[in-house]
Design a protein around this motif. Structure first.
Motif, PDB file in Angstrom:
ATOM      1  N   PRO A 113       0.944  -1.126  -0.187  1.00  0.00           N
ATOM      2  CA  PRO A 113       0.013   0.056  -0.143  1.00  0.00           C
ATOM      3  C   PRO A 113       0.858   1.185  -0.015  1.00  0.00           C
ATOM      4  O   PRO A 113       2.057   1.435   0.722  1.00  0.00           O
ATOM      5  CB  PRO A 113      -0.626   0.042   1.210  1.00  0.00           C
ATOM      6  N   GLY A 114       0.439   2.153  -0.930  1.00  0.00           N
ATOM      7  CA  GLY A 114       1.253   3.392  -0.958  1.00  0.00           C
ATOM      8  C   GLY A 114       2.393   3.448  -1.822  1.00  0.00           C
ATOM      9  O   GLY A 114       3.019   4.493  -1.679  1.00  0.00           O
ATOM     10  N   THR A 115       2.898   2.359  -2.186  1.00  0.00           N
ATOM     11  CA  THR A 115       4.006   2.314  -3.145  1.00  0.00           C
ATOM     12  C   THR A 115       3.720   2.775  -4.535  1.00  0.00           C
ATOM     13  O   THR A 115       2.633   2.553  -4.981  1.00  0.00           O
ATOM     14  CB  THR A 115       4.765   0.936  -3.060  1.00  0.00           C
ATOM     15  N   ILE A 116       4.748   3.521  -5.189  1.00  0.00           N
ATOM     16  CA  ILE A 116       4.793   3.998  -6.264  1.00  0.00           C
ATOM     17  C   ILE A 116       5.854   3.275  -7.047  1.00  0.00           C
ATOM     18  O   ILE A 116       6.931   3.167  -6.385  1.00  0.00           O
ATOM     19  CB  ILE A 116       5.058   5.517  -6.278  1.00  0.00           C
ATOM     20  N   ARG A 117       5.739   2.635  -8.149  1.00  0.00           N
ATOM     21  CA  ARG A 117       6.740   1.694  -8.923  1.00  0.00           C
ATOM     22  C   ARG A 117       6.844   2.271 -10.150  1.00  0.00           C
ATOM     23  O   ARG A 117       5.740   2.177 -10.903  1.00  0.00           O
ATOM     24  CB  ARG A 117       6.452   0.246  -8.628  1.00  0.00           C
ATOM     25  N   ALA A 118       7.918   2.112 -10.929  1.00  0.00           N
ATOM     26  CA  ALA A 118       8.140   2.221 -12.365  1.00  0.00           C
ATOM     27  C   ALA A 118       8.825   0.909 -12.779  1.00  0.00           C
ATOM     28  O   ALA A 118       9.867   0.656 -12.102  1.00  0.00           O
ATOM     29  CB  ALA A 118       8.945   3.360 -12.539  1.00  0.00           C
ATOM     30  N   THR A 119       8.343  -0.020 -13.561  1.00  0.00           N
ATOM     31  CA  THR A 119       8.999  -1.212 -14.199  1.00  0.00           C
ATOM     32  C   THR A 119       9.341  -1.150 -15.504  1.00  0.00           C
ATOM     33  O   THR A 119       8.421  -0.538 -16.207  1.00  0.00           O
ATOM     34  CB  THR A 119       7.978  -2.353 -13.821  1.00  0.00           C
ATOM     35  N   LEU A 120      10.489  -1.577 -15.830  1.00  0.00           N
ATOM     36  CA  LEU A 120      10.990  -1.166 -17.194  1.00  0.00           C
ATOM     37  C   LEU A 120      11.128  -2.513 -17.656  1.00  0.00           C
ATOM     38  O   LEU A 120      11.923  -3.621 -17.196  1.00  0.00           O
ATOM     39  CB  LEU A 120      12.259  -0.668 -17.310  1.00  0.00           C
ATOM     40  N   LEU A 121      10.514  -2.942 -18.751  1.00  0.00           N
ATOM     41  CA  LEU A 121      10.662  -4.314 -19.719  1.00  0.00           C
ATOM     42  C   LEU A 121      11.399  -4.008 -20.852  1.00  0.00           C
ATOM     43  O   LEU A 121      11.238  -3.060 -21.339  1.00  0.00           O
ATOM     44  CB  LEU A 121       9.353  -4.866 -19.816  1.00  0.00           C
ATOM     45  N   PRO A 122      11.991  -4.774 -21.429  1.00  0.00           N
ATOM     46  CA  PRO A 122      12.196  -6.343 -21.106  1.00  0.00           C
ATOM     47  C   PRO A 122      13.215  -6.666 -19.820  1.00  0.00           C
ATOM     48  O   PRO A 122      13.259  -7.622 -19.473  1.00  0.00           O
ATOM     49  CB  PRO A 122      12.672  -6.819 -22.362  1.00  0.00           C
ATOM     50  N   GLN A 123      14.075  -5.511 -19.256  1.00  0.00           N
ATOM     51  CA  GLN A 123      14.861  -5.550 -18.362  1.00  0.00           C
ATOM     52  C   GLN A 123      14.400  -6.393 -17.149  1.00  0.00           C
ATOM     53  O   GLN A 123      14.766  -7.053 -16.288  1.00  0.00           O
ATOM     54  CB  GLN A 123      15.733  -4.447 -18.036  1.00  0.00           C
ATOM     55  N   GLY A 124      12.858  -5.887 -16.776  1.00  0.00           N
ATOM     56  CA  GLY A 124      12.368  -6.404 -15.518  1.00  0.00           C
ATOM     57  C   GLY A 124      12.744  -5.820 -14.418  1.00  0.00           C
ATOM     58  O   GLY A 124      12.878  -6.175 -13.281  1.00  0.00           O
ATOM     59  N   VAL A 125      13.328  -4.561 -14.490  1.00  0.00           N
ATOM     60  CA  VAL A 125      13.893  -3.794 -13.386  1.00  0.00           C
ATOM     61  C   VAL A 125      12.741  -2.855 -12.926  1.00  0.00           C
ATOM     62  O   VAL A 125      12.013  -2.399 -13.480  1.00  0.00           O
ATOM     63  CB  VAL A 125      14.997  -3.036 -13.611  1.00  0.00           C
ATOM     64  N   SER A 126      12.816  -2.576 -11.278  1.00  0.00           N
ATOM     65  CA  SER A 126      11.923  -1.590 -10.841  1.00  0.00           C
ATOM     66  C   SER A 126      12.488  -0.488 -10.055  1.00  0.00           C
ATOM     67  O   SER A 126      13.443  -0.833  -9.271  1.00  0.00           O
ATOM     68  CB  SER A 126      10.649  -2.460 -10.189  1.00  0.00           C
ATOM     69  N   LEU A 127      11.903   0.540 -10.040  1.00  0.00           N
ATOM     70  CA  LEU A 127      12.128   1.699  -9.123  1.00  0.00           C
ATOM     71  C   LEU A 127      11.007   2.077  -8.368  1.00  0.00           C
ATOM     72  O   LEU A 127       9.962   2.310  -8.934  1.00  0.00           O
ATOM     73  CB  LEU A 127      12.757   3.015 -10.249  1.00  0.00           C
ATOM     74  N   ALA A 128      11.224   1.906  -7.168  1.00  0.00           N
ATOM     75  CA  ALA A 128      10.010   2.161  -6.378  1.00  0.00           C
ATOM     76  C   ALA A 128      10.472   2.697  -4.914  1.00  0.00           C
ATOM     77  O   ALA A 128      11.482   2.780  -4.362  1.00  0.00           O
ATOM     78  CB  ALA A 128       9.323   0.793  -5.872  1.00  0.00           C
ATOM     79  N   THR A 129       9.277   3.188  -4.305  1.00  0.00           N
ATOM     80  CA  THR A 129       9.378   4.224  -3.390  1.00  0.00           C
ATOM     81  C   THR A 129       7.912   4.236  -2.584  1.00  0.00           C
ATOM     82  O   THR A 129       7.016   4.383  -3.373  1.00  0.00           O
ATOM     83  CB  THR A 129      10.059   5.645  -3.045  1.00  0.00           C
ATOM     84  N   SER A 130       8.013   4.341  -1.149  1.00  0.00           N
ATOM     85  CA  SER A 130       6.592   4.670  -0.515  1.00  0.00           C
ATOM     86  C   SER A 130       6.698   5.967   0.093  1.00  0.00           C
ATOM     87  O   SER A 130       5.969   6.562   0.772  1.00  0.00           O
ATOM     88  CB  SER A 130       6.305   3.644   0.500  1.00  0.00           C
ATOM     89  N   ASP A 131       8.035   6.799  -0.084  1.00  0.00           N
ATOM     90  CA  ASP A 131       8.147   7.837   0.531  1.00  0.00           C
ATOM     91  C   ASP A 131       9.044   8.761  -0.638  1.00  0.00           C
ATOM     92  O   ASP A 131      10.107   8.902  -0.511  1.00  0.00           O
ATOM     93  CB  ASP A 131       9.122   7.654   1.566  1.00  0.00           C
TER      94      ASP A 131
END
Length: 406
Positions: A254-272
């Motif tokens: 809950p409250g997490t913001i995520r950016a996921t890049l394919l095809p690499q399958g990497v994610s940048l995420a934060t809740s703050d």
């Protein structure tokens, strides 16, 4: 068999009668023969095929062949040329790579059964079944449901996919581990931007998601952040640099913001989320964040990884004095930072013998094609120009792609 009559009701090439006819031996043979056909030669192809097949069946096959060719970009040739489609189905279906990623997340959560509401032609259901998840696929349109059922059978996944023609608002999902919802975001006038104008509305989808242990709602990537429920995780997904969709997850983070890049399958995420970095002068390197990073409002997080700054408070370009590897942005080495001036740009490109110019813009009204036409490129070299603002001033940055050492 040059029969111009239509006793089977095949006049609608994407209707239920056409679907049934195309799944006969004769229909399959026609589709196989049309796999590599040239649309520019369609009239000649149709004339030739009508000598051996009913005209209405040929029309239906040609229509499906066109849809399959369009679908290759989303599903790949191996699946697309075995599947059946409707025009709206091709347009609205999830790209297979994105559907597979999302199915993988659900499988990793322990989901083994799922209700796929507004399932369309079954693209997501196929990916979920391939991840080992038992799926109830629901769509209220009879033809769309029939196409989804055909696709499950053609790809050998019908033992895991039950297709039901029904109103999704009347489905009991209590017996399933998770719910996936893909509200229709297109109407008679094209794309729908108001989430409450989705079919069903986003508020209904959120309500249905809240009743499940896990849920995911596919939404348009342009959804305002303030429309994201506080208990949801919001994820923006790009594939090959193009933002494809956003997903609201329930039961995850809950409250997490995520950016996921394919095809690499990497994610940048934060809740703050971090505050925006202070702008500063353009350094030796410019970083163009991936669209998913920008849509997720995670440019500050990408800048922090790069120890960078913005070139302007309102522009999502990051600049830094050192080159660092990052999957979340593309790096360019900048050679010139100039006030925007078309004559100066034209002279500089001529002097450097630039014949291939990549034009990128952010915060500029000038269209790339218009610029290329005006500068009259000629030469053996290439360059990249950024039309943007630096500290509020219209500017042009000239450089070339840079590859950071690993």
């Amino acid at each position: 068999m040059n029969d111009l009559a239509d006793p089977a009701g095949l006049s609608d090439p994407s209707g239920p009668a056409a679907l049934a006819a195309l799944r006969t031996d004769e229909g399959r043979a026609l589709l196989a023969a049309l796999r590599d056909h040239d649309p520019a030669q369609e009239l000649a192809t149709a004339t030739r095929l009508r000598r051996e097949h009913p005209a209405a069946l040929v029309s239906a096959a040609l229509g499906m062949a066109r849809l399959r060719q369009r679908a290759v970009a989303k599903f790949g040739a191996e699946d697309a040329y075995r599947m059946y489609f409707t025009p709206n189905g091709v347009e609205q279906a999830t790209r297979a790579s994105v559907a597979a990623y999302r199915a993988g997340r659900l499988a990793a959560l322990g989901v083994r059964s799922l209700a796929d509401l507004c399932s369309g032609i079954g693209g997501d259901a196929l990916a979920l079944a391939r991840a080992g998840i038992r799926v109830l696929a629901v769509d209220r349109d009879p033809l769309t449901a029939a196409v989804a059922r055909a696709n499950a059978e053609e790809l050998g996944l019908d033992h895991l996919i039950e297709v039901r023609e029904a109103d999704v608002t009347e489905i009991d999902t209590s017996g399933y581990d998770a719910v996936f919802l893909d509200p229709a975001r297109r109407g008679g006038r094209g794309r729908i931007f108001d989430p409450e104008a989705y079919s069903p509305p986003l508020s209904w989808a959120v309500g249905a998601a809240r009743t499940a242990t896990y849920a995911a709602i596919k939404i348009a990537p342009g959804i305002p952040h303030e429309a994201v429920p506080p208990e949801a995780e919001a994820e923006w997904i790009s594939d090959g640099g193009d933002v494809k969709e956003a997903v609201l997850w329930f039961g995850t983070a809950p409250g997490t913001i995520r950016a996921t890049l394919l095809p690499q399958g990497v994610s940048l995420a934060t809740s703050d989320p971090l505050p925006d970095p202070e702008p500063g002068p353009v350094g030796r390197y410019l970083y163009e964040p991936d669209g998913a990073v920008i849509r997720a409002h995670l440019v500050a997080e990408a800048a922090a990884e790069l120890e960078g700054r913005l070139i302007d408070p309102t522009i999502a370009y990051i600049t830094a004095d050192t080159l660092r590897p990052t999957p979340y942005a593309t790096a360019y080495e900048i050679t010139d930072v100039l006030p925007f001036n078309l004559k100066k740009l034209k002279a500089l490109l001529r002097e450097r013998e630039v014949g291939v110019l990549t034009v990128k813009k952010r915060g500029s009204a000038i269209e790339p094609e218009e610029l290329r036409r005006k500068v009259k490129l000629q030469g053996r070299n290439s360059a990249t120009v950024f039309l943007t603002r630096v500290a509020g001033a219209p500017s042009m940055l000239i450089g070339a792609p840079a590859t950071a050492p690993r």
